[in-house]
Structure formats: C-alpha cells, structure tokens
Design a protein around this motif. Structure first.
Motif, PDB file in Angstrom:
ATOM      1  N   GLU A 118      -2.416 -10.065   0.977  1.00  0.00           N
ATOM      2  CA  GLU A 118      -1.772 -11.257   0.413  1.00  0.00           C
ATOM      3  C   GLU A 118      -0.684 -10.898  -0.586  1.00  0.00           C
ATOM      4  N   TRP A 119      -0.524  -9.605  -0.887  1.00  0.00           N
ATOM      5  CA  TRP A 119       0.447  -9.202  -1.904  1.00  0.00           C
ATOM      6  C   TRP A 119       1.714  -8.574  -1.312  1.00  0.00           C
ATOM      7  N   GLN A 120       2.083  -8.950  -0.077  1.00  0.00           N
ATOM      8  CA  GLN A 120       3.340  -8.431   0.474  1.00  0.00           C
ATOM      9  C   GLN A 120       4.480  -8.756  -0.496  1.00  0.00           C
ATOM     10  N   VAL A 121       5.348  -7.777  -0.743  1.00  0.00           N
ATOM     11  CA  VAL A 121       6.281  -7.892  -1.872  1.00  0.00           C
ATOM     12  C   VAL A 121       7.728  -8.149  -1.475  1.00  0.00           C
ATOM     13  N   VAL A 122       7.990  -8.460  -0.213  1.00  0.00           N
ATOM     14  CA  VAL A 122       9.363  -8.768   0.175  1.00  0.00           C
ATOM     15  C   VAL A 122       9.407 -10.179   0.725  1.00  0.00           C
ATOM     16  N   ASP A 123      10.624 -10.716   0.783  1.00  0.00           N
ATOM     17  CA  ASP A 123      10.770 -12.106   1.207  1.00  0.00           C
ATOM     18  C   ASP A 123      10.322 -12.306   2.656  1.00  0.00           C
ATOM     19  N   HIS A 124      10.627 -11.310   3.503  1.00  0.00           N
ATOM     20  CA  HIS A 124      10.273 -11.438   4.913  1.00  0.00           C
ATOM     21  C   HIS A 124       8.811 -11.035   5.100  1.00  0.00           C
ATOM     22  N   ILE A 125       7.950 -12.023   5.247  1.00  0.00           N
ATOM     23  CA  ILE A 125       6.514 -11.773   5.371  1.00  0.00           C
ATOM     24  C   ILE A 125       6.147 -11.577   6.836  1.00  0.00           C
ATOM     25  N   ILE A 126       5.317 -10.562   7.108  1.00  0.00           N
ATOM     26  CA  ILE A 126       4.852 -10.298   8.465  1.00  0.00           C
ATOM     27  C   ILE A 126       3.454 -10.892   8.625  1.00  0.00           C
ATOM     28  N   HIS A 127       3.221 -11.580   9.753  1.00  0.00           N
ATOM     29  CA  HIS A 127       1.962 -12.306   9.919  1.00  0.00           C
ATOM     30  C   HIS A 127       1.089 -11.775  11.051  1.00  0.00           C
ATOM     31  N   ASN A 128       1.595 -10.860  11.885  1.00  0.00           N
ATOM     32  CA  ASN A 128       0.734 -10.399  12.973  1.00  0.00           C
ATOM     33  C   ASN A 128      -0.361  -9.479  12.434  1.00  0.00           C
ATOM     34  N   GLY A 129      -1.210  -8.969  13.299  1.00  0.00           N
ATOM     35  CA  GLY A 129      -2.371  -8.205  12.871  1.00  0.00           C
ATOM     36  C   GLY A 129      -2.041  -7.019  11.987  1.00  0.00           C
ATOM     37  N   SER A 130      -2.920  -6.768  11.025  1.00  0.00           N
ATOM     38  CA  SER A 130      -2.674  -5.683  10.064  1.00  0.00           C
ATOM     39  C   SER A 130      -3.283  -4.370  10.521  1.00  0.00           C
ATOM     40  N   TYR A 131      -4.337  -4.415  11.335  1.00  0.00           N
ATOM     41  CA  TYR A 131      -5.003  -3.184  11.779  1.00  0.00           C
ATOM     42  C   TYR A 131      -4.751  -2.966  13.261  1.00  0.00           C
ATOM     43  N   PRO A 132      -4.238  -1.800  13.638  1.00  0.00           N
ATOM     44  CA  PRO A 132      -3.831  -0.665  12.799  1.00  0.00           C
ATOM     45  C   PRO A 132      -2.363  -0.774  12.402  1.00  0.00           C
ATOM     46  N   SER A 133      -1.941   0.062  11.486  1.00  0.00           N
ATOM     47  CA  SER A 133      -0.528   0.126  11.122  1.00  0.00           C
ATOM     48  C   SER A 133       0.259   0.761  12.262  1.00  0.00           C
ATOM     49  N   GLY A 134       1.202  -0.004  12.819  1.00  0.00           N
ATOM     50  CA  GLY A 134       2.015   0.536  13.908  1.00  0.00           C
ATOM     51  C   GLY A 134       2.899   1.678  13.452  1.00  0.00           C
ATOM     52  N   HIS A 135       3.524   1.501  12.279  1.00  0.00           N
ATOM     53  CA  HIS A 135       4.399   2.564  11.764  1.00  0.00           C
ATOM     54  C   HIS A 135       3.626   3.878  11.609  1.00  0.00           C
TER      55      HIS A 135
END
Length: 526
Positions: A118-135
């Motif tokens: 919930e603490w994403q720090v940029v204006d463009h918020i990403i909403h798809n799944g968090s697990y796993p990190s694609g990057h």
C-alpha cells in the motif's frame, strides 16, 4: 556450469522451484508471521526515498528500462548476437530461458493474486499481482544465463569473476529498485529470483548451449591417412589452459568420438616453445598435430611442420590469436578442438624472415617495426594474464607517439624508395584483434605479402587515420601507404623495435621477408 550433470541441475532447479512455491503458498494463505516480517522489512526500505523526488524519478526510469519490453529485446538481441558470433545454440538457450521466465511470471501472478504494497511511492500505481516480482525474475534469468555462457566462453578466471560479480550486483540493484519504489515486498523479490534461477538450471538440464560437433551434420571427408592409422599428437603450452586435466580429458574424449587414436602429449617448456615437440611428433609418425597455445607456440610448431604434409589443427589459447581469427577458427575450446579433428585441410603461406641480428626464421601472421613492436614491448605481462587484450590497449595508448622512422623499402627486387612512418607492418593476413582491417586485401594463401606504413604526424592525426583503416580505404597518401609483393626489404636509419607474430625480437635496422606459397597445411572449418 555446462559440465554439471543433468541430475545435479535438476536437483538445484527443484530446490529453487520449491522455494518459490513455498513462499507463494505462504503469502497467498496469509501466513501472518511471514506477512508481518515482509511489512517490517519492506515498508521502512521504501520509506528511505519516499520524500526524495529526484531519487524516485531515477528509480522509476530504472524500472522502465528493466521492464518486460526491455527483457524481450534483450532476449532477442542476445540470441541474434550469439548466433552471429557463431554460437547459435547458446543464443537459443539464452532466449529460451528469458522467454519462459517472462511467460511464467505473467501466469503465476494471476494464480497467486497477491495485492501490491500500500506504500507505492510514485504517481503511477501498479495493480496487478505482486507475487512474484517480474523484474527480479527476468533479471535473475538473464544474469544467470549470461553467467552460464561466461563460464563457457570466457577463459580467464579473473575476468570471469569480475563478470559474475557485476551480474550479481545488477540483480541485487534491480531487486532493490522494486522494494524502494514500494512495488513489491521482499518475498516477492526473493520468489522472483528463485523462479528465474530455476529456469536457468531447468533449461540447461535439457538443452545444452554447447555447440554441436563441427562435422556431425556434414558428409565425411575423403580419408587422407591410411585406413586404420589416425595417430594424433598434441603440442600443448600447459600455462595456457586453466585445468590441464580437464583439457586433456576433453581432447581425448572428442578424439575418440572422431575416430582418432589416444593423443600423444608434448608439453612446451620455457626453453622450447614448440619446435622440439613438433619435431618429436613428426618423427613419431603423427597424422595430425593439434597445437594449443598462443601465437608464438603456434608459429614454432607450424614452422617445424611446414613442408611435411602433416596437417596442423590450431586451438587458439593466447591473447591475440591472430592466426586463428584470420582463419575463422572458433575461440571456444571445444569448437576449436572439433575443427582441428574434423575440419578440412587448407594450404597456407608462410613467410621467411631474416635481418640484422636475427636468426633466419619464419612467421605466419605479420612482422613489424616501430609503433606496433613498441606496443608488444610495452605490454605489462601481469596485466595481460589478468585481462588479456586490454593490456595491449593500455600499451598502445602509451606508445601512440612513437618517434617517426626514416625508412627505405624495396619490393620484389625493385629500387629502394624513401618514406617516413611511425610503424611499418608486413602482413600475411589482414585483420587485427576486434576485426580491425589493417590490411584488408591480404590473404593467407595468395602467395603475396602486403605492407602498410602508418604516419600520423600529430596525436590527433590518429583519428582520421583510424577512420581510413576501418573503412578499408585503398588510396595511399602521406599518412597511409600500401605495397604488395612476394619479397619485401625494409631498412630503418636507426635501430627500432621489431616483432614477429606479436613476439618481440631484438631491435635492429632491417627486415627481409619473402613469402613461401602453400607451405603449410592447417585445419579450417568446412
């Protein structure tokens, strides 16, 4: 890594895949202890940059340039580059690992369906799944597959270690970017890394990036040795291979698979860098002599076997490897051994050389006086052992303004003409390291010598001169002069540094070179 058994690779792939699944199931099932630990670690890290707009902007750009599109471009570009460099299977392996990781990440995100922090720090918020990190997943898969290829293609251990370290740091930096931006929890990053690593090992277990046998898909060559007689001798400079036992085992195995006898080994020494060993192989009745070493060792062996009709298979193991490069020999050990055992014979020229203070000898690549010899003379051997050809670059920078020489040159018995130059190169081949076309018209089997004189008058004059060389300009002028003939005599007004095939000989005033057409048989790719 490529020498690991399929069982070892599958075992560790299963460990990484199990780690990935365990973390995924735990966070999806809401295991509170893990969720609390995730929040305790990830939230404060993101808070470090929450109020630093410039830092967030930089992190966001890093996010964009390491995203899915970049990963796909890297996979495609890497595969094409490796194919162009003669490693198509390595290219397929690299692309396969990356694309399988990308596809699996998108499928697994939907399966685990974990909410983003919930603490994403940029204006463009990403909403798809968090697990796993694609990057983190494709960063690990790309870095891991590159590490596999480095272990296969890079010979010098210090260089490999530096590259491994750089790859590891890149994965850590990309993982840190995801947490600092608040895009992912720590477990998302760790899970992504485990997934990417699992694909690196799993694909390697079923698809080897090692090149296939040179002659496996070609028609057999006409036999040039008596039936049942295929005696193989190997002249080896032992300091040029990282593991003597491993190298010998590979050669023996590949020789047996290609129908050659168990190799007879001849090691070079400080006192004898190849001549005596080649002589012993010759009188022992060798049908093929494989030589593994630098240009100096290759020259000694070839000079001894010239005119015997015994073909020489070359495994380039030096820093320059100019003969191998000009014969289009692969620099990867296994491929070079394969060509040496299964390639076709080619008759090439040698060049007889004499001069003041020099015993009559011969060379295969090129001889020079002036700047190019000063480069060889100024190379730091300790640096050369660690980083290879970069040592020549450093030496060249120091020797760029080698004093101009006053020269007299005679071609094919003609009258001497006077010139000024900082270097003169007499070439049997045309290309230097990195494919630089110093003498683009030179051919190793045309019975001709090609001479080039370089005379940049000032330091900055090297730039237009380099352009002329790289663009293969044939027109002679004050800075670049070319000659062609079968016999060349070069005389300097004063003693200057001299070299043959990259080895320094005593300084002197004269070199006399004469081509000996079709003197040597070497193995080249079909």
């Amino acid at each position: 890594m490529t020498d690991r058994s399929a069982r070892w690779l599958l075992t560790w792939a299963a460990v990484l895949a199990g780690t990935f699944l365990l973390l995924g199931v735990a966070v999806s099932a809401g295991w509170q202890a893990l969720l609390d630990a995730d929040t305790t670690v990830s939230d404060p890290i993101a808070g470090l940059v929450a109020h630093h707009a410039h830092v967030i902007t930089g992190l966001h750009w890093a996010e964009l340039v390491t995203g899915t599109i970049a990963a796909n471009i890297t996979a495609l570009g890497g595969a094409l580059l490796l194919g162009w460099k003669g490693h198509p299977r390595a290219g397929v392996y690299f692309a396969l690992v990356t694309w399988l990781t990308i596809v699996s990440v998108h499928l697994l995100k939907a399966l685990f369906d974990r909410d983003r922090p919930e603490w994403q720090v940029v204006d463009h918020i990403i909403h798809n799944g968090s697990y796993p990190s694609g990057h983190a997943a494709w960063a690990t898969s790309i870095a891991g597959s590159i590490a596999v290829l480095v272990s296969m293609l890079v010979r010098k251990a210090p260089v490999r270690r530096v590259m491994y370290g750089a790859l590891l740091l890149s994965v850590v930096a990309i993982g840190a970017d995801r947490i600092l931006l608040g895009r992912h929890f720590l477990t998302d990053v760790l899970g992504g890394a485990a997934l990417g690593g699992a694909w690196v090992l799993l694909v390697l277990a079923f698809y080897s990036p090692l090149p296939r046998g040179h002659a496996r898909h070609l028609e057999p060559l006409l036999a040039t040795t008596p039936s049942g007689k295929r005696d193989l001798h190997v002249v080896l400079n032992p300091i040029k291979v990282e593991s003597l036992e491993t190298f010998k085992a590979v050669v023996s195995q590949m020789a047996a698979e290609s129908g050659w006898s168990e190799p007879v080994w001849h090691h070079t020494t400080v006192e004898d860098s190849g001549t005596g060993q080649a002589h012993d192989a010759s009188i022992a009745g060798a049908d093929l002599v494989l030589v593994c070493g630098g240009d100096g060792t290759v020259r000694e062996v070839c000079a001894e076997l010239a005119g015997t009709g015994i073909p020489v298979g070359i495994v380039p193991a030096g820093t320059g490897n100019l003969l191998g490069r000009n014969l289009s020999l692969p620099l990867y050990f296994r491929s070079a051994i394969d060509v040496a055992l299964n390639g076709q014979d080619k008759a090439i020229d040698m060049v007889a050389l004499s001069g003041d203070g020099v015993e009559d000898t011969s060379f295969l690549v090129m001889a020079g006086m002036g700047f190019d010899a000063a480069i060889m003379e100024g190379v730091n051997e300790d640096i050369k052992k660690k980083v290879g050809w970069i040592a020549y670059v450093l030496s060249a920078l120091k020797a760029l303004m080698f004093p101009a020489m006053k020269l007299e040159i005679s071609v094919d018995g003609g009258e001497f003409t006077t010139h000024r130059a900082r270097t003169v190169v007499i070439g049997n081949v045309g290309y230097l390291q990195g494919g630089m076309p110093l003498i683009p018209n030179a051919a190793i089997d045309d019975g001709q010598l090609d001479v080039v004189l370089l005379y940049p008058k000032k330091f900055l004059s090297w730039l237009p001169l380099a352009f002329k060389v790289l663009t293969k300009q044939k027109r002679s002028d004050a800075s670049l002069t070319r000659f062609t003939g079968t016999r060349v005599v070069v005389r300097s007004a004063t003693d200057v540094p001299r070299q043959i095939d990259g080895d320094i000989i005593s300084s002197g005033k004269e070199l006399v070179c004469e081509t000996v057409h079709g003197r040597l048989l070497v193995r080249v790719p079909r």
